[in-house]
Design an enzyme around this catalytic site. Structure first.
Site, short mmCIF file in Angstrom:
data_model
loop_
_atom_site.label_atom_id
_atom_site.label_comp_id
_atom_site.label_asym_id
_atom_site.label_seq_id
_atom_site.Cartn_x
_atom_site.Cartn_y
_atom_site.Cartn_z
N ARG A 122 3.40 -2.34 8.71
CA ARG A 122 3.96 -3.37 7.84
C ARG A 122 3.97 -4.68 8.60
O ARG A 122 4.33 -4.70 9.80
CB ARG A 122 5.40 -3.01 7.42
CG ARG A 122 5.50 -1.91 6.38
CD ARG A 122 5.03 -2.43 5.01
NE ARG A 122 5.05 -1.41 3.96
CZ ARG A 122 3.99 -0.72 3.56
NH1 ARG A 122 2.83 -0.91 4.14
NH2 ARG A 122 4.10 0.14 2.57
N HIS A 136 -5.78 -5.39 4.82
CA HIS A 136 -4.96 -4.28 4.31
C HIS A 136 -5.84 -3.17 3.73
O HIS A 136 -5.73 -2.82 2.55
CB HIS A 136 -3.94 -4.78 3.27
CG HIS A 136 -2.74 -3.86 3.17
ND1 HIS A 136 -1.46 -4.31 2.97
CD2 HIS A 136 -2.64 -2.51 3.27
CE1 HIS A 136 -0.62 -3.28 2.93
NE2 HIS A 136 -1.31 -2.18 3.12
#
Lengths: 310, 310
Positions: free
Chosen positions: B225, B273
């Site tokens: 994250r 991502h």
């Protein structure tokens, strides 16, 4: 009785191997005289590297074995003066290094790392790669190195096909053999790994006709032997996108000369013969074990079949 | 009786998931009405993605569960209107993709691939990397993803240390926990992988003080994250060589804006991502299985602990 072990390789290797070999010989209980200078008729074993000045084995009349420091023996196996047993290096560190290089470069191409490494231009290219289960890797050569690489890649989920001269049966690898098997392997190889020994039959194996069998956008990795590939055919094939890229660690001439077209070609990555590097500490233990066996009249490990050439 | 399943995510996801979800629901024998438009009081299950317009769960009075399409739930778990069970995605394809991204980037840095990819300048740099056994990788977070990555890296021979909030015992991984364990893990991390969930306690975990604990020339991989790292502290630390490089797949703002200094920094690699991408076919099977369980009064899989936040 002292065993005379001649170290026949260049000075740099002597610096690297002297202490590890002495330590390993002591560990297996061999009372050895390890030296670069022992009269030929008194030598019991020769530790050998292909770059050595020693080319005439005739005077080594009592030598029980030549123990090669490297896995490849093509520069010594055809020497007509060599009539004693020849063992090649089968070093765990060498296999491990090869597995790391092959796995790293397979994942590099599988994940498209080059795009990210070279194009940090602020563009968010959200284009996830397929999973390894949807990617076929073909390995030509299922010896010690090929099998270990195939098993590591299968363990990561890749669809692995392997090809060898004679039939093999390895769990998790689709084993192919013979001429038809080679055609199958090449036709499905999204990533092709060359790990064959160099023999008359494998020299120039990857010629224009076989390169043409690859799928479009295939990638070739050659950590095996440079002469497995016809260099000119590869350069021509790259222009057609079959393969789209070649990552080469071994070459017909090493170091690869700066003017060789591989260096400048945008679809070629040259790595400087580092895929499989014998590490002195682990290799010394293999050599010492074979000398212990010779002194105990036990069979040598890793003997080369002189007819097969490996 | 028909089960009403509301798909509450954006249109692009609806296009990707509609058919796989219908197929998966049929396969587990659930007679479902899957739609993006069902009156709130009639909804039995909500398939959810954080970008959804649905933020007030109050009217969904008979909804039995909210089934998140992603592993991360930090954007929904704190929603005060959410009082029904919340399940996160635990998708084999997602774990597999993460293992591939992490293994690929660990090997990239371990083998020094960037040098070869970017410097094809005719110089034969024969400088073999150490073996994986001589390289320590530390993984912060030993959940589903962290454990799978640690096991894959240990399988390739790396010396793997893992850190988690509570003690764990995983063969082949040196398991550390607590504040002292975190210090140990950071001090030995030649390659550091961040796979912690994002909570109040883990936000900005990698601040200036903790970055300073890393060995010189360490590399950070962050596929976890974005907010696990203090961005400004990282940029300052890179100038000191601790870490020497950061490869980041997650960011506080995504897509990462083109003007963000990470894009232009020579010691940072941005990937968009893609480390852990839920694939519709496998994720749909996880969602359908949870709906089947709900209808059969069996316990849901992968429920989120609302107090822990993951």
């Amino acid at each position: 009785m002292t065993t005379n072990v001649l170290f026949a390789a260049n000075d740099a290797l002597w610096q690297d191997y002297r202490d590890p070999l002495r330590k390993a010989l002591a560990e297996v209980g061999v009372d050895a005289n390890l030296s670069t200078d022992i009269p030929a008729p008194k030598v019991d074993y020769i530790v050998y590297s292909p770059g050595s000045d020693l080319q005439d084995f005739t005077p080594y009349t009592r030598c029980k074995a030549v123990l090669n420091l490297w896995a490849g023996v093509e520069n010594i196996v055809t020497n007509p003066t060599l009539d004693m047993p020849l063992a090649r290096m089968v070093d765990e560190g060498l296999t491990q290094g090869m597995v790391e290089w092959v796995t790293g470069h397979v994942l590099r191409h599988h994940l498209g790392l080059d795009t990210h490494i070279m194009h940090q231009d602020g563009t968010w290219r959200h284009d996830p790669p397929p999973l390894a289960t949807d990617r076929t890797v073909a390995i030509l050569g299922l010896g010690q190195l090929g099998q270990a690489c195939g098993e590591a890649l299968a363990g990561l989920g890749f669809d692995v096909a392997g090809w060898s001269r004679s039939p093999k049966d390895i769990p998790e690898i689709t084993c192919l053999h013979g001429d038809d098997g080679l055609k199958d392997a090449l036709e499905k190889a999204e990533i092709l790994v060359l790990l064959l020994p160099l023999t008359d039959e494998t020299t120039d194996l990857m010629n224009a006709a076989r390169l043409a069998l690859l799928p479009r956008n295939a990638v070739i990795l050659n950590p095996g032997r440079g002469a497995l590939i016809d260099d000119d055919a590869l350069l021509a094939a790259l222009d057609l996108g079959k393969p789209a890229h070649a990552t080469l660690d071994t070459f017909r001439t090493e170091p690869l000369p700066p003017e060789h077209p591989f260096w400048a070609h945008p679809q070629v990555t040259v790595t400087p013969h580092i895929a499989s590097e014998t590490r002195p500490s682990s290799a010394a233990r293999v050599i010492a074990e074979n000398i212990r066996r010779g002194e105990a009249d036990e069979p040598f490990l890793h003997l080369v079949d002189r007819d097969l050439g490996y």
